[in-house]
Design a protein around this motif. Structure first.
Motif, PDB file in Angstrom:
ATOM      1  N   TRP A 143     -55.830  15.259 -19.264  1.00  0.00           N
ATOM      2  CA  TRP A 143     -55.701  13.810 -19.432  1.00  0.00           C
ATOM      3  C   TRP A 143     -56.087  13.408 -20.853  1.00  0.00           C
ATOM      4  O   TRP A 143     -55.427  12.590 -21.490  1.00  0.00           O
ATOM      5  CB  TRP A 143     -56.575  13.103 -18.396  1.00  0.00           C
ATOM      6  N   GLY A 144     -57.137  14.001 -21.378  1.00  0.00           N
ATOM      7  CA  GLY A 144     -57.542  13.760 -22.748  1.00  0.00           C
ATOM      8  C   GLY A 144     -58.264  12.462 -22.990  1.00  0.00           C
ATOM      9  O   GLY A 144     -58.500  12.082 -24.143  1.00  0.00           O
ATOM     10  N   ARG A 145     -58.628  11.763 -21.932  1.00  0.00           N
ATOM     11  CA  ARG A 145     -59.290  10.459 -22.098  1.00  0.00           C
ATOM     12  C   ARG A 145     -60.729  10.625 -22.587  1.00  0.00           C
ATOM     13  O   ARG A 145     -61.257   9.774 -23.298  1.00  0.00           O
ATOM     14  CB  ARG A 145     -59.267   9.701 -20.755  1.00  0.00           C
ATOM     15  N   PHE A 146     -61.361  11.730 -22.209  1.00  0.00           N
ATOM     16  CA  PHE A 146     -62.758  11.959 -22.575  1.00  0.00           C
ATOM     17  C   PHE A 146     -62.861  13.227 -23.417  1.00  0.00           C
ATOM     18  O   PHE A 146     -62.047  14.146 -23.290  1.00  0.00           O
ATOM     19  CB  PHE A 146     -63.630  12.103 -21.316  1.00  0.00           C
ATOM     20  N   ARG A 147     -63.876  13.284 -24.282  1.00  0.00           N
ATOM     21  CA  ARG A 147     -64.102  14.455 -25.109  1.00  0.00           C
ATOM     22  C   ARG A 147     -64.395  15.669 -24.238  1.00  0.00           C
ATOM     23  O   ARG A 147     -65.077  15.570 -23.223  1.00  0.00           O
ATOM     24  CB  ARG A 147     -65.277  14.221 -26.062  1.00  0.00           C
ATOM     25  N   VAL A 196     -67.870  22.202 -29.732  1.00  0.00           N
ATOM     26  CA  VAL A 196     -67.568  23.529 -29.192  1.00  0.00           C
ATOM     27  C   VAL A 196     -68.835  24.183 -28.660  1.00  0.00           C
ATOM     28  O   VAL A 196     -68.818  24.854 -27.616  1.00  0.00           O
ATOM     29  CB  VAL A 196     -66.913  24.406 -30.279  1.00  0.00           C
ATOM     30  N   ILE A 197     -69.945  23.993 -29.371  1.00  0.00           N
ATOM     31  CA  ILE A 197     -71.214  24.578 -28.923  1.00  0.00           C
ATOM     32  C   ILE A 197     -71.621  24.013 -27.563  1.00  0.00           C
ATOM     33  O   ILE A 197     -72.005  24.754 -26.644  1.00  0.00           O
ATOM     34  CB  ILE A 197     -72.320  24.307 -29.965  1.00  0.00           C
ATOM     35  N   VAL A 198     -71.534  22.695 -27.419  1.00  0.00           N
ATOM     36  CA  VAL A 198     -71.884  22.065 -26.133  1.00  0.00           C
ATOM     37  C   VAL A 198     -70.918  22.503 -25.041  1.00  0.00           C
ATOM     38  O   VAL A 198     -71.324  22.767 -23.894  1.00  0.00           O
ATOM     39  CB  VAL A 198     -71.900  20.532 -26.280  1.00  0.00           C
ATOM     40  N   LEU A 199     -69.627  22.590 -25.372  1.00  0.00           N
ATOM     41  CA  LEU A 199     -68.638  23.048 -24.397  1.00  0.00           C
ATOM     42  C   LEU A 199     -68.990  24.447 -23.895  1.00  0.00           C
ATOM     43  O   LEU A 199     -69.041  24.691 -22.678  1.00  0.00           O
ATOM     44  CB  LEU A 199     -67.250  23.051 -25.043  1.00  0.00           C
ATOM     45  N   LEU A 200     -69.221  25.375 -24.814  1.00  0.00           N
ATOM     46  CA  LEU A 200     -69.509  26.749 -24.436  1.00  0.00           C
ATOM     47  C   LEU A 200     -70.815  26.843 -23.650  1.00  0.00           C
ATOM     48  O   LEU A 200     -70.871  27.499 -22.595  1.00  0.00           O
ATOM     49  CB  LEU A 200     -69.588  27.617 -25.696  1.00  0.00           C
ATOM     50  N   ALA A 201     -71.850  26.185 -24.145  1.00  0.00           N
ATOM     51  CA  ALA A 201     -73.150  26.253 -23.475  1.00  0.00           C
ATOM     52  C   ALA A 201     -73.095  25.632 -22.084  1.00  0.00           C
ATOM     53  O   ALA A 201     -73.836  26.051 -21.183  1.00  0.00           O
ATOM     54  CB  ALA A 201     -74.206  25.548 -24.323  1.00  0.00           C
ATOM     55  N   SER A 202     -72.230  24.648 -21.875  1.00  0.00           N
ATOM     56  CA  SER A 202     -72.103  24.007 -20.562  1.00  0.00           C
ATOM     57  C   SER A 202     -71.281  24.856 -19.599  1.00  0.00           C
ATOM     58  O   SER A 202     -71.547  24.888 -18.388  1.00  0.00           O
ATOM     59  CB  SER A 202     -71.456  22.622 -20.711  1.00  0.00           C
ATOM     60  N   LEU A 203     -70.280  25.542 -20.130  1.00  0.00           N
ATOM     61  CA  LEU A 203     -69.390  26.298 -19.256  1.00  0.00           C
ATOM     62  C   LEU A 203     -69.960  27.659 -18.854  1.00  0.00           C
ATOM     63  O   LEU A 203     -69.546  28.222 -17.845  1.00  0.00           O
ATOM     64  CB  LEU A 203     -68.033  26.499 -19.943  1.00  0.00           C
ATOM     65  N   ILE A 204     -70.886  28.197 -19.642  1.00  0.00           N
ATOM     66  CA  ILE A 204     -71.449  29.516 -19.301  1.00  0.00           C
ATOM     67  C   ILE A 204     -72.119  29.507 -17.924  1.00  0.00           C
ATOM     68  O   ILE A 204     -71.830  30.376 -17.084  1.00  0.00           O
ATOM     69  CB  ILE A 204     -72.412  29.990 -20.404  1.00  0.00           C
ATOM     70  N   PRO A 205     -73.014  28.547 -17.604  1.00  0.00           N
ATOM     71  CA  PRO A 205     -73.581  28.527 -16.247  1.00  0.00           C
ATOM     72  C   PRO A 205     -72.525  28.279 -15.167  1.00  0.00           C
ATOM     73  O   PRO A 205     -72.618  28.830 -14.059  1.00  0.00           O
ATOM     74  CB  PRO A 205     -74.600  27.375 -16.299  1.00  0.00           C
ATOM     75  N   LEU A 206     -71.503  27.464 -15.480  1.00  0.00           N
ATOM     76  CA  LEU A 206     -70.438  27.215 -14.505  1.00  0.00           C
ATOM     77  C   LEU A 206     -69.623  28.477 -14.269  1.00  0.00           C
ATOM     78  O   LEU A 206     -69.225  28.762 -13.125  1.00  0.00           O
ATOM     79  CB  LEU A 206     -69.535  26.082 -14.997  1.00  0.00           C
ATOM     80  N   ALA A 207     -69.347  29.235 -15.330  1.00  0.00           N
ATOM     81  CA  ALA A 207     -68.597  30.483 -15.178  1.00  0.00           C
ATOM     82  C   ALA A 207     -69.399  31.496 -14.360  1.00  0.00           C
ATOM     83  O   ALA A 207     -68.834  32.246 -13.553  1.00  0.00           O
ATOM     84  CB  ALA A 207     -68.266  31.056 -16.560  1.00  0.00           C
ATOM     85  N   GLU A 208     -70.717  31.517 -14.575  1.00  0.00           N
ATOM     86  CA  GLU A 208     -71.563  32.408 -13.784  1.00  0.00           C
ATOM     87  C   GLU A 208     -71.520  32.020 -12.307  1.00  0.00           C
ATOM     88  O   GLU A 208     -71.480  32.888 -11.416  1.00  0.00           O
ATOM     89  CB  GLU A 208     -72.995  32.368 -14.314  1.00  0.00           C
ATOM     90  N   ALA A 209     -71.510  30.714 -12.029  1.00  0.00           N
ATOM     91  CA  ALA A 209     -71.407  30.246 -10.641  1.00  0.00           C
ATOM     92  C   ALA A 209     -70.042  30.593 -10.059  1.00  0.00           C
ATOM     93  O   ALA A 209     -69.913  30.943  -8.877  1.00  0.00           O
ATOM     94  CB  ALA A 209     -71.637  28.737 -10.591  1.00  0.00           C
ATOM     95  N   PHE A 210     -68.999  30.492 -10.891  1.00  0.00           N
ATOM     96  CA  PHE A 210     -67.640  30.832 -10.475  1.00  0.00           C
ATOM     97  C   PHE A 210     -67.576  32.291 -10.019  1.00  0.00           C
ATOM     98  O   PHE A 210     -66.945  32.624  -9.006  1.00  0.00           O
ATOM     99  CB  PHE A 210     -66.690  30.580 -11.652  1.00  0.00           C
ATOM    100  N   GLU A 211     -68.260  33.159 -10.747  1.00  0.00           N
ATOM    101  CA  GLU A 211     -68.269  34.578 -10.398  1.00  0.00           C
ATOM    102  C   GLU A 211     -69.195  34.845  -9.213  1.00  0.00           C
ATOM    103  O   GLU A 211     -68.848  35.604  -8.294  1.00  0.00           O
ATOM    104  CB  GLU A 211     -68.713  35.395 -11.613  1.00  0.00           C
ATOM    105  N   ARG A 212     -70.345  34.184  -9.214  1.00  0.00           N
ATOM    106  CA  ARG A 212     -71.353  34.438  -8.172  1.00  0.00           C
ATOM    107  C   ARG A 212     -70.873  33.997  -6.794  1.00  0.00           C
ATOM    108  O   ARG A 212     -71.179  34.644  -5.784  1.00  0.00           O
ATOM    109  CB  ARG A 212     -72.647  33.715  -8.533  1.00  0.00           C
ATOM    110  N   THR A 213     -70.109  32.925  -6.733  1.00  0.00           N
ATOM    111  CA  THR A 213     -69.653  32.405  -5.436  1.00  0.00           C
ATOM    112  C   THR A 213     -68.375  33.070  -4.943  1.00  0.00           C
ATOM    113  O   THR A 213     -67.854  32.709  -3.877  1.00  0.00           O
ATOM    114  CB  THR A 213     -69.404  30.887  -5.547  1.00  0.00           C
ATOM    115  N   GLY A 214     -67.847  34.021  -5.715  1.00  0.00           N
ATOM    116  CA  GLY A 214     -66.661  34.744  -5.267  1.00  0.00           C
ATOM    117  C   GLY A 214     -65.356  34.147  -5.717  1.00  0.00           C
ATOM    118  O   GLY A 214     -64.281  34.615  -5.302  1.00  0.00           O
ATOM    119  N   GLY A 215     -65.384  33.121  -6.559  1.00  0.00           N
ATOM    120  CA  GLY A 215     -64.145  32.498  -7.013  1.00  0.00           C
ATOM    121  C   GLY A 215     -63.299  33.449  -7.842  1.00  0.00           C
ATOM    122  O   GLY A 215     -62.071  33.514  -7.672  1.00  0.00           O
ATOM    123  N   ALA A 216     -63.946  34.187  -8.729  1.00  0.00           N
ATOM    124  CA  ALA A 216     -63.200  35.129  -9.565  1.00  0.00           C
ATOM    125  C   ALA A 216     -62.586  36.229  -8.702  1.00  0.00           C
ATOM    126  O   ALA A 216     -61.433  36.635  -8.912  1.00  0.00           O
ATOM    127  CB  ALA A 216     -64.132  35.745 -10.614  1.00  0.00           C
TER     128      ALA A 216
END
Length: 591
Positions: A21-25, A450-470
């Motif tokens: 959508w691009g409405r928010f950063r 980019v730093i905030v994006l990466l630092a925010s997505l790392i815990p989410l990616a870990e949750a994605f893997e931990r919960t079996g999504g990957a």
């Protein structure tokens, strides 16, 4: 109550929708999703901010600072300035500039590489009377391709390396990416040079470009210092350098008086002033090439090599303090430690010295000093800054030192003497001590979104893997390619990753695709490195849209492109990347 796996998929779906959508950063979207995940218990409370301490975040920030230091020293400019020849045939011009762009992108941030080469490429288009749109997109794509060659060339490679450290116990080394990345880059550059540029419309005219991005021309004074004068050098000897930098030498001032005519036959002496006309960047470039200083440098320690100097432009409104006054009568240099380097007045030339010129309302001033002092001086003078019109003063005498520090840091990391983050941090400290990067520049160089994006997505990616999504998505891709050779599964993963990267930030794409790659390898008993390398290549290849990579966005306006122009040249390029990368991966990283 939905399961954690369902919540993770919903969160990533929401992230995808909001980013498209691009409405928010994008950094706010990722950080908001992280907080929501923590509130829902998907991300543990004590791990919410763990991403900010991740080594991948530190390495990306340090690479950006190192890129700034190399640029400030003129090390990159020395290479770039020798590449442009407007008389070359367009395919040869694109091949040479694209190859240089790829080489630069392998060692510095690819956005910085594009920023350095784009003005030179546009100037070549201007000289050749052709549209810059014919070569800017190949240049942008080449910087993206070049980033695949080394660990520090692009964020996806850094993220993949650090993910391998977490998942398999060891990171990828600096040049592990080179065999596949180099093959893809060579093939891609050959394509954009021979075929790709022909698929682009020559829509933007030179007149449109000049009207859009050409900056004002200033009359400025440059001082001949003790090291810049040669007993046998006359003003005419500087004409070739002036022509190369697109600067006109208007005359010579000695003892407060102009010499007759243009002073072309006058021998240069220490303390003389050359009066020149040109754009800010051209004046700065000529000043460095000719070994000249700015007017007033004799009162500043370090002269033109002083750290952290910048050229800024400002317009004089009616009622400004400097209106109808001169820089010398106001004591601008003495009171504010800022030099009035040049003045632009409706394209007119004038014979008065810049320091002694009464300033009028409507004049545009070219001010030189540290960013803080320039801002304070603008307020004091009552002038209005022109946003986006600052030019950094390059310290060319330190180019060798900056290159040496960088090579030493990379060498220590490759040899395993120091971790990459520590080695890069050491080079950053060296750049600060040399004055190539100031305290403020350290923070300004980092792309915090980019730093905030990466630092925010790392815990989410870990949750994605931990919960079996990957694992779930890996099973789906494996099911789609069941019965086919293993390389088909690899190609399918790369196509999915590449498609995501065309619409998402490549860091986000890498963090989503990396766990899927390892899950596919585990499910099929294959080499995980093959799939991780495939993700690294595919995540970097965002060629179909102007939003997939920042470089594609940067060239959108200057190239006169439309959204649909990207896929014309980008779709065949992405197919070529798959065709080259898959067999290379199977050879270098056998399944």
């Amino acid at each position: 109550m939905p399961s954690d796996q369902t919540l993770v998929f919903v969160l990533f779906g929401a992230i995808l929708v909001l980013l498209l959508w691009g409405r928010f950063r994008y950094d706010l979207v990722a950080f908001g999703a992280l907080i929501v995940a923590a509130a829902l218990g998907v991300v543990p409370a004590d791990g919410v901010f763990s991403g900010f301490g991740h080594s991948a975040v530190a390495i990306i920030a340090l690479v950006l600072i190192v890129s700034r230091g190399l640029t400030s020293s003129g090390a990159i400019e020395l290479v770039a300035a020798r590449l442009i020849d407007p008389d070359r045939p367009l395919p040869l011009h694109i091949a040479i500039v694209a190859a240089a762009a790829a080489a630069l992108s392998a060692v510095i941030n690819n956005v910085a590489a594009l920023a350095l080469l784009m003005p030179l490429d546009i100037e070549a288009a201007n000289s050749s009377k052709r549209s810059p749109g014919q070569s800017l997109m190949p240049l942008s794509f080449a910087t993206i391709l070049g980033g695949m060659i080394t660990l520090i060339g692009t964020p996806p490679n850094i993220v993949i390396s650090e993910y391998r450290q977490d998942a398999l116990g060891a990171p990828f080394a600096m040049f592990d990416f080179a065999p596949v990345g180099l093959a893809v880059a060579v093939a891609g550059i050959a394509y954009v040079s021979a075929i790709g540029w022909r698929l682009l419309p020559a829509r933007a005219s030179i007149a449109d470009y000049e009207q859009e991005v050409r900056r004002g021309r200033y009359v400025a004074e440059l001082r001949v210092g003790d090291k810049g004068a040669d007993d046998k050098m006359i003003v005419q000897d500087l004409y070739p350098r002036a022509d190369e930098a697109d600067v006109h030498i208007l005359g010579l001032v000695r003892g407060g008086r102009r010499r007759p005519g243009l002073g072309g036959r006058e021998t240069l002496r220490p303390g003389d002033f050359l009066v020149v006309e040109g754009e800010p960047k051209s004046i700065e470039s000529f000043m460095g090439q000719a070994g000249l200083d700015f007017a007033g440098s004799e009162k500043h320690e370090g002269g033109v090599a002083a750290p952290g100097l910048t050229l800024a432009e400002a317009i004089v409104p009616e009622g400004a303090r400097i209106e109808n006054r001169t820089a010398r009568s106001l004591g601008l240099l003495h009171r504010q430690s800022v030099t009035l380097l040049g003045v632009a007045r409706e394209g007119r030339r004038f014979r008065d010295r810049v320091q002694l010129l009464p300033i009028r309302a409507g004049d545009v001033l070219l001010l030189l000093g540290t960013p803080e002092r320039v801002s304070a001086a603008m307020d004091w003078l009552g002038v209005l800054p022109i946003e986006g019109r600052r030019t950094e003063v390059i310290q060319r005498r330190k180019a060798g030192l900056s290159i040496g520090l960088f090579v030493m840091a990379v060498g220590l990391a490759v040899a395993g003497v120091l971790p990459l983050a520590v080695a890069l941090a050491g080079s950053v400290i060296g750049y600060v001590l040399l004055g190539l990067v100031g305290g403020r520049d350290v923070y300004d160089s980092i792309e915090w979104k980019v730093i905030v994006l990466l630092a925010s997505l790392i815990p989410l990616a870990e949750a994605f893997e931990r919960t079996g999504g990957a694992e779930l998505l890996a099973r789906q891709i494996t099911a789609w390619t069941s019965g086919y050779p293993a390389w088909v599964t690899l190609a399918a993963l790369m196509v999915v990753t590449m498609t995501l990267s065309d619409f998402l930030n490549n860091v986000a794409t890498t963090l989503i695709a990396a766990p899927i790659a390892v899950s596919i390898a585990t499910a099929t008993g294959a080499n995980a490195d093959t799939y991780l390398m495939g993700v690294a290549v595919a995540a970097s290849c965002a060629f179909l849209t102007p939003i997939g990579h920042k470089n594609n966005t940067i060239i959108l306006g200057p190239g006169g492109y439309r959204f649909g122009d990207y896929w014309r040249i980008g779709l065949p390029l992405e197919a070529l990347v798959i065709a080259v990368a898959v067999p290379m991966l199977l050879v270098v990283w056998p399944l």
